[in-house]
Design a protein around this motif. Structure first.
Motif, PDB file in Angstrom:
ATOM      1  N   LEU A  89      99.177  12.601  66.853  1.00  0.00           N
ATOM      2  CA  LEU A  89      99.179  11.293  67.518  1.00  0.00           C
ATOM      3  C   LEU A  89      99.538  11.450  68.985  1.00  0.00           C
ATOM      4  CD1 LEU A  89     101.098   8.770  65.182  1.00  0.00           C
ATOM      5  CD2 LEU A  89      98.641   9.212  65.280  1.00  0.00           C
ATOM      6  N   SER A  90      98.924  10.624  69.816  1.00  0.00           N
ATOM      7  CA  SER A  90      99.412  10.425  71.180  1.00  0.00           C
ATOM      8  C   SER A  90     100.208   9.137  71.176  1.00  0.00           C
ATOM      9  CB  SER A  90      98.246  10.333  72.168  1.00  0.00           C
ATOM     10  OG  SER A  90      97.487   9.157  71.931  1.00  0.00           O
ATOM     11  N   LEU A  91     101.036   8.963  72.188  1.00  0.00           N
ATOM     12  CA  LEU A  91     101.956   7.830  72.218  1.00  0.00           C
ATOM     13  C   LEU A  91     102.136   7.393  73.665  1.00  0.00           C
ATOM     14  CD1 LEU A  91     104.167   6.085  70.813  1.00  0.00           C
ATOM     15  CD2 LEU A  91     105.738   7.971  71.281  1.00  0.00           C
ATOM     16  N   ALA A  92     101.804   6.151  73.966  1.00  0.00           N
ATOM     17  CA  ALA A  92     101.895   5.677  75.356  1.00  0.00           C
ATOM     18  C   ALA A  92     102.602   4.325  75.386  1.00  0.00           C
ATOM     19  CB  ALA A  92     100.499   5.566  75.962  1.00  0.00           C
ATOM     20  N   THR A 124     101.318  14.252  72.536  1.00  0.00           N
ATOM     21  CA  THR A 124     101.179  13.982  73.965  1.00  0.00           C
ATOM     22  C   THR A 124     101.533  12.518  74.195  1.00  0.00           C
ATOM     23  OG1 THR A 124      99.656  14.180  75.867  1.00  0.00           O
ATOM     24  CG2 THR A 124      98.687  13.470  73.787  1.00  0.00           C
ATOM     25  N   GLY A 125     101.858  12.159  75.420  1.00  0.00           N
ATOM     26  CA  GLY A 125     102.272  10.778  75.642  1.00  0.00           C
ATOM     27  C   GLY A 125     102.295  10.377  77.097  1.00  0.00           C
ATOM     28  N   ALA A 143      97.036   6.940  69.802  1.00  0.00           N
ATOM     29  CA  ALA A 143      95.712   7.412  69.408  1.00  0.00           C
ATOM     30  C   ALA A 143      95.975   8.555  68.446  1.00  0.00           C
ATOM     31  CB  ALA A 143      94.896   7.871  70.604  1.00  0.00           C
ATOM     32  N   GLY A 144      95.054   8.804  67.571  1.00  0.00           N
ATOM     33  CA  GLY A 144      95.299   9.836  66.574  1.00  0.00           C
ATOM     34  C   GLY A 144      94.078  10.675  66.288  1.00  0.00           C
TER      35      GLY A 144
END
Lengths: 333, 333
Positions: A89-92, A124-125, A143-144
């Protein structure tokens, strides 16, 4: 660090580094993140599933979860529903100036806990901060990436006679959040969001039977998602009102708020269309797992009114359940 | 469709479908999106690069680009800097109720144009709408997947004698956006953001020489990014003020606003550290490409003051350039 996020924390400078090193890295400890590059290098050798969702839910905390748990479940579930096994997963974050660090930490820890439970890594983020008045507490995007483990035939392979199942009771998330937003929840209320990752339940369903399509009924609820199955197709879905698993507390909340549970978002349930002869096996598999105890067949695929979803009521009537039109529940996820 | 986005467009119902079918699908026409699933299935058979960024820039439109072009370039560049060839993007909007459809379409078309130019496909997305007063026009998140084409040694392999290059003039994006925000830009001004995708430039650099590390100096600018190279390391970077490519219009804008170009964001430039003997080849390769004409060597790696970035000024002095502390330019991307 004071308990208030200021604009400095989104500036890319020293305070951003502190936020990353003191809150984010410890929570999501993994070798990908330790690189602190702009992108994460992840191994991949099969077909990928890639998905994204932004979360703007208000209030950000509710019985059964918070925006952090939700932002993991939402994207994980999207990947599962597409036949993928979620991995990365990304994380924002977009944080409003003035949001408290204690709240941010609570959210970050929920994210880390849920990611661990779901077997996904946040790799990532990004963090942005906007001025007070130009946001609303916190917005999160995830997002994944997942690897495909099953190829689902899709709605074109649905045929009359197929069975429509749901993995658990419906409308809990939407009803809970709307009650929380309205200030109507009290200590001791049994209402809780159904927010959970569907990784195990979807895997079990895929192993147990012939699944035509799976979808988690989030915004717009069960009725809207089933309409997405039927629209432009030459079959209808007939639901049996008596078979719908709806908790009394959810029905009571919906009656109070003037909502219909069939249009209330779920965040930990899935709708499945299966072949007639494997529906029983799929239900059996779902009921054996946490969060699937109340799995039920709620309808069948028919030719009665092609393109439509029909609810056959307890008193013997029937009505068409259209797609959600306009806003029933804004900012429910 | 009236020219105003209302809450309905984020509800997941019929209006959301209309937004997708009438604006988004036509703009990003590709077979992945046509599936309209919650996740996109993308082929993958090598090591992946995955990145995300949210964009909250104010104003959303500026000379040289808008938030749409920027949200493609930002994530594409992050993938390039990690040695990846960008292939797939996700796209998620958080729109404030009342934002105009004409502006949204302008942004969407910029996204489509820039994605086409960069050779990336937008394969999945999400749209949320928040109440007026709880956002600020539009926020966008993109996440991206790329396939690794080069393995960069990273900062641990930087050694005294190595050369520090920049691919073009610095500070254009930050100076332009701050002038636009302040209402100080006039017709005929030559200031333009450097916003562009670095796919070709980074590929050329990787082919031409031995690159230790590449990074695009966004928030915090050149000085902050170079500090990320030196911190906790046993080398320093010495910059030559006379060698810095700074356009007169950027310097003038910075003087007016009290900013330092070395701390102003770039959105289409990269910093590279190369081996001494290949720096010339890399510069030659960069200068042959659009957007690389002003590539220059701006510094060297030394042992003078380990962990620090030092600016050797035109008049023979020198000063330490620390990492950006606090906010210089909020909401610059």
């Amino acid at each position: 660090m004071s308990d208030i996020v200021t604009l400095d924390y989104g500036s890319g400078g020293t305070k951003t580094s502190r936020l990353i090193e003191e809150i984010l890295l410890p929570a999501f400890d993994n070798s990908f993140l330790q690189e602190l590059g702009d992108g994460a290098l992840v191994p991949g050798n099969s077909e990928l599933v890639f998905s994204t969702d932004s979360f703007v839910i208000s209030p950000w905390k509710f019985p059964g979860g918070n925006i952090g748990k939700l932002c993991v479940c939402g994207t994980v579930n999207d990947i599962c529903m597409a036949g993928g096994l979620p991995k990365y997963l990304s994380l924002a974050f977009i944080i409003e100036e003035g949001f408290s660090f204690s709240s941010l930490e609570e959210i970050v820890h929920s994210i880390a806990d849920e990611a661990k439970r779901a077997g996904v890594a946040i790799v990532t983020g990004d963090t942005k901060v906007v001025e007070a008045g130009n946001g609303d507490g916190i917005f999160i995007n995830t997002a994944g990436i997942g690897f495909r483990r099953a190829s689902l035939p899709g709605q074109s392979q649905i045929a009359p006679g197929d069975c429509v199942l749901v993995s658990g009771s419906i409308g809990c998330h939407g009803a809970t959040v709307m009650m929380a937003r309205s200030g109507l929840l009290h200590d001791g209320d049994s209402l809780r969001s159904d927010c959970q990752c569907l990784t195990d339940l979807s895997a079990a369903a895929l192993r147990a039977g012939e699944i035509r399509i799976m979808r988690d009924p989030t915004r717009g609820g069960v009725a809207t998602t089933l309409n997405e199955f039927t629209e432009r197709m030459n079959f209808s879905i007939e639901l049996s009102e008596a078979a719908l698993p709806i908790e009394p507390a959810v029905q009571a909340a919906c009656d109070l708020l003037g909502l219909d549970p069939l249009y209330c978002a779920c965040e930990g349930r899935m709708l499945l269309v299966t072949s007639p002869d494997t529906a029983g096996d799929v239900l059996h598999a779902l009921r054996a797992l946490p969060g699937g105890e109340q799995a039920a067949q709620i309808g069948v695929v028919t030719e009665k009114m092609p393109g439509r979803v029909i609810l056959n009521t307890r008193i013997g009537g029937s009505r068409v359940m259209a797609k959600l039109s306009g806003q029933q529940l804004p900012r429910i996820c």
